[in-house]
Write a protein that holds these residues in place. Sequence first.
Motif, mmCIF file in Angstrom:
data_model
loop_
_atom_site.group_PDB
_atom_site.id
_atom_site.type_symbol
_atom_site.label_atom_id
_atom_site.label_comp_id
_atom_site.label_asym_id
_atom_site.label_seq_id
_atom_site.Cartn_x
_atom_site.Cartn_y
_atom_site.Cartn_z
ATOM 1 N N PRO A 1 13.450 -8.920 -4.980
ATOM 2 C CA PRO A 1 14.574 -8.048 -4.631
ATOM 3 C C PRO A 1 15.556 -7.889 -5.797
ATOM 4 C CG PRO A 1 14.157 -9.655 -2.894
ATOM 5 C CD PRO A 1 13.329 -10.070 -4.068
ATOM 6 N N GLY A 2 15.990 -6.661 -5.994
ATOM 7 C CA GLY A 2 16.993 -6.402 -7.015
ATOM 8 C C GLY A 2 16.483 -6.380 -8.436
ATOM 9 N N SER A 3 15.168 -6.446 -8.611
ATOM 10 C CA SER A 3 14.614 -6.491 -9.970
ATOM 11 C C SER A 3 14.308 -5.103 -10.517
ATOM 12 C CB SER A 3 13.321 -7.318 -9.977
ATOM 13 O OG SER A 3 12.302 -6.646 -9.262
ATOM 14 N N GLY A 4 14.393 -4.082 -9.668
ATOM 15 C CA GLY A 4 14.004 -2.745 -10.083
ATOM 16 C C GLY A 4 12.518 -2.508 -9.961
ATOM 17 N N GLY A 5 11.811 -3.480 -9.357
ATOM 18 C CA GLY A 5 10.366 -3.366 -9.230
ATOM 19 C C GLY A 5 9.938 -2.211 -8.346
ATOM 20 N N ALA A 6 10.687 -1.986 -7.277
ATOM 21 C CA ALA A 6 10.342 -0.893 -6.370
ATOM 22 C C ALA A 6 10.425 0.451 -7.081
ATOM 23 C CB ALA A 6 11.269 -0.910 -5.162
ATOM 24 N N ALA A 7 11.450 0.615 -7.913
ATOM 25 C CA ALA A 7 11.595 1.872 -8.658
ATOM 26 C C ALA A 7 10.485 2.016 -9.689
ATOM 27 C CB ALA A 7 12.959 1.905 -9.350
ATOM 28 N N ALA A 8 10.121 0.903 -10.331
ATOM 29 C CA ALA A 8 9.039 0.949 -11.317
ATOM 30 C C ALA A 8 7.720 1.284 -10.646
ATOM 31 C CB ALA A 8 8.944 -0.393 -12.041
ATOM 32 N N LEU A 9 7.516 0.716 -9.471
ATOM 33 C CA LEU A 9 6.283 0.976 -8.737
ATOM 34 C C LEU A 9 6.200 2.444 -8.334
ATOM 35 C CD1 LEU A 9 3.747 -0.292 -7.589
ATOM 36 C CD2 LEU A 9 5.024 -0.934 -5.551
ATOM 37 N N ALA A 10 7.347 3.049 -8.033
ATOM 38 C CA ALA A 10 7.368 4.453 -7.624
ATOM 39 C C ALA A 10 6.878 5.376 -8.739
ATOM 40 C CB ALA A 10 8.779 4.852 -7.200
ATOM 41 N N THR A 11 7.036 4.949 -9.987
ATOM 42 C CA THR A 11 6.623 5.800 -11.105
ATOM 43 C C THR A 11 5.107 5.923 -11.209
ATOM 44 O OG1 THR A 11 6.581 3.968 -12.703
ATOM 45 C CG2 THR A 11 8.677 5.105 -12.396
ATOM 46 N N ILE A 12 4.386 4.978 -10.608
ATOM 47 C CA ILE A 12 2.917 5.044 -10.659
ATOM 48 C C ILE A 12 2.339 5.169 -9.256
ATOM 49 C CG2 ILE A 12 2.734 3.712 -12.790
ATOM 50 C CD1 ILE A 12 1.826 1.409 -10.640
ATOM 51 N N ALA B 1 -4.631 3.316 -9.218
ATOM 52 C CA ALA B 1 -4.316 1.889 -9.271
ATOM 53 C C ALA B 1 -2.978 1.598 -8.592
ATOM 54 C CB ALA B 1 -4.293 1.408 -10.716
ATOM 55 N N GLY B 2 -2.046 2.536 -8.694
ATOM 56 C CA GLY B 2 -0.751 2.362 -8.036
ATOM 57 C C GLY B 2 -0.877 2.376 -6.524
ATOM 58 N N VAL B 3 -1.730 3.258 -6.009
ATOM 59 C CA VAL B 3 -1.963 3.313 -4.569
ATOM 60 C C VAL B 3 -2.581 2.001 -4.096
ATOM 61 C CG1 VAL B 3 -3.258 4.463 -2.728
ATOM 62 C CG2 VAL B 3 -2.200 5.823 -4.546
ATOM 63 N N ARG B 4 -3.550 1.492 -4.851
ATOM 64 C CA ARG B 4 -4.177 0.222 -4.465
ATOM 65 C C ARG B 4 -3.177 -0.921 -4.513
ATOM 66 N NH1 ARG B 4 -8.578 2.484 -7.547
ATOM 67 N NH2 ARG B 4 -7.941 1.296 -9.393
ATOM 68 N N LEU B 5 -2.300 -0.890 -5.503
ATOM 69 C CA LEU B 5 -1.291 -1.939 -5.599
ATOM 70 C C LEU B 5 -0.359 -1.896 -4.392
ATOM 71 C CD1 LEU B 5 0.158 -4.210 -7.028
ATOM 72 C CD2 LEU B 5 1.311 -2.528 -8.484
ATOM 73 N N ARG B 6 0.086 -0.695 -4.017
ATOM 74 C CA ARG B 6 0.954 -0.580 -2.838
ATOM 75 C C ARG B 6 0.216 -1.020 -1.577
ATOM 76 N NH1 ARG B 6 2.350 4.227 -1.361
ATOM 77 N NH2 ARG B 6 1.058 5.472 -2.775
ATOM 78 N N ALA B 7 -1.063 -0.704 -1.506
ATOM 79 C CA ALA B 7 -1.851 -1.130 -0.346
ATOM 80 C C ALA B 7 -1.916 -2.649 -0.275
ATOM 81 C CB ALA B 7 -3.257 -0.540 -0.423
ATOM 82 N N SER B 8 -2.117 -3.295 -1.410
ATOM 83 C CA SER B 8 -2.212 -4.758 -1.429
ATOM 84 C C SER B 8 -0.911 -5.412 -0.988
ATOM 85 C CB SER B 8 -2.585 -5.247 -2.832
ATOM 86 O OG SER B 8 -1.498 -5.105 -3.734
ATOM 87 N N LEU B 9 0.198 -4.673 -1.146
ATOM 88 C CA LEU B 9 1.502 -5.191 -0.740
ATOM 89 C C LEU B 9 1.845 -4.842 0.707
ATOM 90 C CD1 LEU B 9 3.486 -4.332 -4.001
ATOM 91 C CD2 LEU B 9 2.708 -6.587 -3.249
ATOM 92 N N GLY B 10 0.909 -4.174 1.402
ATOM 93 C CA GLY B 10 1.098 -3.901 2.826
ATOM 94 C C GLY B 10 1.626 -2.528 3.167
ATOM 95 N N ASP B 11 1.701 -1.614 2.201
ATOM 96 C CA ASP B 11 2.175 -0.258 2.473
ATOM 97 C C ASP B 11 1.139 0.462 3.357
ATOM 98 O OD1 ASP B 11 2.241 2.737 1.940
ATOM 99 O OD2 ASP B 11 4.046 2.142 0.864
ATOM 100 N N GLU B 12 1.542 0.824 4.585
ATOM 101 C CA GLU B 12 0.589 1.380 5.558
ATOM 102 C C GLU B 12 -0.037 2.691 5.093
ATOM 103 O OE1 GLU B 12 2.346 1.622 9.395
ATOM 104 O OE2 GLU B 12 2.669 -0.543 9.570
ATOM 105 N N LYS B 13 0.770 3.564 4.505
ATOM 106 C CA LYS B 13 0.234 4.843 4.027
ATOM 107 C C LYS B 13 -0.797 4.615 2.931
ATOM 108 C CE LYS B 13 1.566 9.251 1.915
ATOM 109 N NZ LYS B 13 2.694 10.057 1.368
ATOM 110 N N ALA B 14 -0.481 3.711 2.014
ATOM 111 C CA ALA B 14 -1.412 3.420 0.920
ATOM 112 C C ALA B 14 -2.688 2.772 1.456
ATOM 113 C CB ALA B 14 -0.741 2.510 -0.099
#
Length: 319
Positions: free
Chosen positions: A78-89, A94-107
């Motif tokens: 939290p607060g690291s700017g990681g979410a914003a960095a992740l949004a750029t990819i 690979a970005g979609v797979r990364l979001r999926a691995s983190l539990g993002d339902e759409k991904a």
Amino acid sequence: MLTIAPRSAAGIVLAIESAIGAHGAPAALDYYDRFVGQRTLEEPALLRRVALGFLKMEAGQEGSAARFDALKELAQEPGSGGAAALATIAEEPAGVRLRASLGDEKAIRTVIDELNRGVTNESAAIEALARSGARPAVGALGAQLKNRRPEVRAAAAEGLGQLGLQEAVPMLRASRADESPYVQVKVAAALLKLNDTSGLAMLRALLADDSPGGRLAGAQALSDTPDATWTQVVRELAGSGDPIIRLAAAKLIYAHDPDAAKAVADALATDSNLAVRELATRAQAEMGGRDLSRLRSLLRSQDALTRVKAAGGILAVTR
């Protein structure tokens, strides 16, 4: 500020943050090293800032093999700017797979759809779904147990075991007689993770296999249920003439004898083979535990993935 008050906490915080912005994380680590000096105690809050700097640096390196690992670490902070960095990819495969691995339902839905249609990197998609812990992933991974490629079938079996959902048991049982012995081992290991012991005898037999690779496969499959025989086999493998088997055995024994495991990784970190050295330094980072000094030293590794693992270890300890 540091000239006036060398031990000023505010001064070193300013120096670290300024160095990260102007010269990068390695320069911030230089400031931190000078501040700590010869003391044996670390400054967790300061080292945490340095670790975040390394993760942000690697996350910004397009084409880096460690980029997505760094983004994953940042996304969980939290607060690291990681979410914003992740949004750029976000829309990159690979970005979609990364979001999926983190539990993002759409991904997760996107990765399942692409896996079912065969338009994605199958192994990478399977790994992402396995990490997601999502119930809809069971059917998608189960379908891959019929893939024509044995390595994909093996990855699917391993992924189902990692998911830990009982719905996978019938699918795995149906694959017990797979034509590939490698897949059979992965299926038996996955079933064991799901408290199904139907393949246990085969896995135990592997501990007495003629080849070190066979014994290692058995030891890896039985790592959650170690006994005296397992421990003896793993210790013997940690002395194998094959450095890759030796390192794999060290990772297995780490939870039971961390000093012995670290000794193996430390020795291999000076191996003449570059690939072995890189694998060994990554293992050193994974075995860093709560040793901040050891993790800090690994931030200077030439291997990007080692630096990311070390930085992630520091965040885990100081969280």
